[in-house]
Design a protein around this motif. Structure first.
Motif, PDB file in Angstrom:
ATOM      1  N   TYR A 192       0.883  -1.216   0.100  1.00  0.00           N
ATOM      2  CA  TYR A 192      -0.175   0.016  -0.064  1.00  0.00           C
ATOM      3  C   TYR A 192       0.769   1.119  -0.118  1.00  0.00           C
ATOM      4  N   GLN A 220       2.105   1.983  -3.227  1.00  0.00           N
ATOM      5  CA  GLN A 220       1.287   2.243  -4.155  1.00  0.00           C
ATOM      6  C   GLN A 220       0.592   3.945  -3.934  1.00  0.00           C
ATOM      7  N   VAL A 221       0.760   4.499  -2.721  1.00  0.00           N
ATOM      8  CA  VAL A 221       0.787   5.923  -2.389  1.00  0.00           C
ATOM      9  C   VAL A 221       1.675   6.589  -2.814  1.00  0.00           C
ATOM     10  N   THR A 222       2.987   6.148  -2.545  1.00  0.00           N
ATOM     11  CA  THR A 222       4.164   6.977  -3.218  1.00  0.00           C
ATOM     12  C   THR A 222       4.141   7.291  -4.672  1.00  0.00           C
ATOM     13  N   CYS A 235       1.888   6.951  -6.762  1.00  0.00           N
ATOM     14  CA  CYS A 235       0.485   7.576  -7.441  1.00  0.00           C
ATOM     15  C   CYS A 235       0.717   9.204  -7.165  1.00  0.00           C
ATOM     16  N   PHE A 257      -5.560   2.289  -6.383  1.00  0.00           N
ATOM     17  CA  PHE A 257      -5.855   1.758  -5.477  1.00  0.00           C
ATOM     18  C   PHE A 257      -7.128   0.701  -5.428  1.00  0.00           C
TER      19      PHE A 257
END
Length: 299
Positions: A17, A20-22, A24, A82
């Motif tokens: 996760y 994915q955040v970084t 994105c 996400f």
């Protein structure tokens, strides 16, 4: 079961996760810079009378293509960041293939047309305004028509393929070579030949036109020995952008097959789809005196 699937499953960024955040956030920022940079050039070319020249006319179209080229893939990729399952409909996949190839091929032809424009400006400056005023719109139309025909043919061939093995595409978006891998067509080799022959013809034709134009430009500069600095300054931006874009095309179609690394595939594709459209307006705004002047005036 030999049929066309209703859905394709796409590769994901990462199962972690935090990663994915970084990713994105990073690529959302890059995408935003690409959109704003190219939109700025399109707006300046449209509104500033000093930029109503053939070269700036081509530059405005190039920026418009960069907006479309990055948007056709990255908006879907970021939208799926996400999502627990990355999917795309069969029709959406074929549509994405068409537009991705269309915008990419059109940009190749447009870059070659810009090279021809520079050739006329340097080698035939007296007749340049008359010649380019007649052909600049025609060259843009040719870039759109040739790329549309090539992309439509490839998208039609992809849509007719049977998919009996899997609906999994090992890629971040519907890239034609990877969709072809999921097919079980007995004519896969024929489809693959058409897949590479059509865009290959456009790319090689554009490259040869640019090469011939630059051979004449170099010859003219060496003969005249006057205006060399101005000529080189005019060509530097284009010599930076064209190899960068052609190299990005090679990345999308060749390097992912060679490296075989999932992480490397993701990085290379995002480099092509996002970073090159972001760099084009930066390169041209820094190298083109007219564009720099228009930006200062607007600010």
């Amino acid at each position: 079961n030999v049929s066309s699937p209703t859905m394709f499953l796409l590769l994901e960024f990462s199962s972690a996760y935090g990663t994915q955040v970084t990713l994105c956030l990073c690529f959302s920022l890059i995408y935003l810079v690409a959109l704003l940079g190219n939109l700025l050039i399109v707006t300046l070319v449209w509104l500033d009378a000093h930029l109503h020249s053939p070269m700036c006319f081509f530059l405005g179209h190039l920026s418009f293509l960069d907006i479309c080229y990055s948007s056709v893939t990255l908006r879907k990729i970021l939208g799926d960041s996400f999502s627990p399952q990355k999917t795309i409909s069969f029709g959406g996949c074929i549509t994405q293939i068409y537009f991705f190839l269309c915008f990419g091929s059109s940009e190749c032809v447009l870059l070659a047309a810009m090279t021809y424009d520079q050739y006329l400006a340097i080698c035939n400056p007296l007749r340049y305004p008359v010649l380019m005023s007649k052909v600049c719109h025609c060259l843009v139309v040719v870039s759109w028509l040739s790329s549309s025909f090539s992309s439509l043919t490839q998208a039609f061939l992809m849509a007719c393929l049977p998919f009996c093995r899997s609906n999994m595409i090992s890629h971040l978006f519907c890239n034609a070579p990877f969709v072809l891998k999921a097919s079980c067509s007995p004519n896969a080799s024929l489809s693959k030949a058409a897949l590479y022959a059509l865009p290959g013809t456009i790319v090689m034709g554009s490259f040869l036109l640019a090469l011939v134009s630059y051979v004449h430009i170099i010859g003219a500069v060496l003969q005249k020995r006057a205006g060399t600095q101005k000529a080189l300054a005019t060509c530097t931006s284009h010599l930076t952008v064209m190899p960068l874009f052609l190299g990005a095309g090679a990345i999308v179609y060749l390097l992912p097959h060679l490296c075989g690394s999932k992480v490397m595939d993701e990085v290379l594709v995002l480099l092509c789809a996002v970073v090159t459209p972001m760099l084009n307006p930066i390169v041209y705004s820094l190298r083109n005196s007219k564009v720099k002047g228009a930006i200062k005036k607007a600010l």
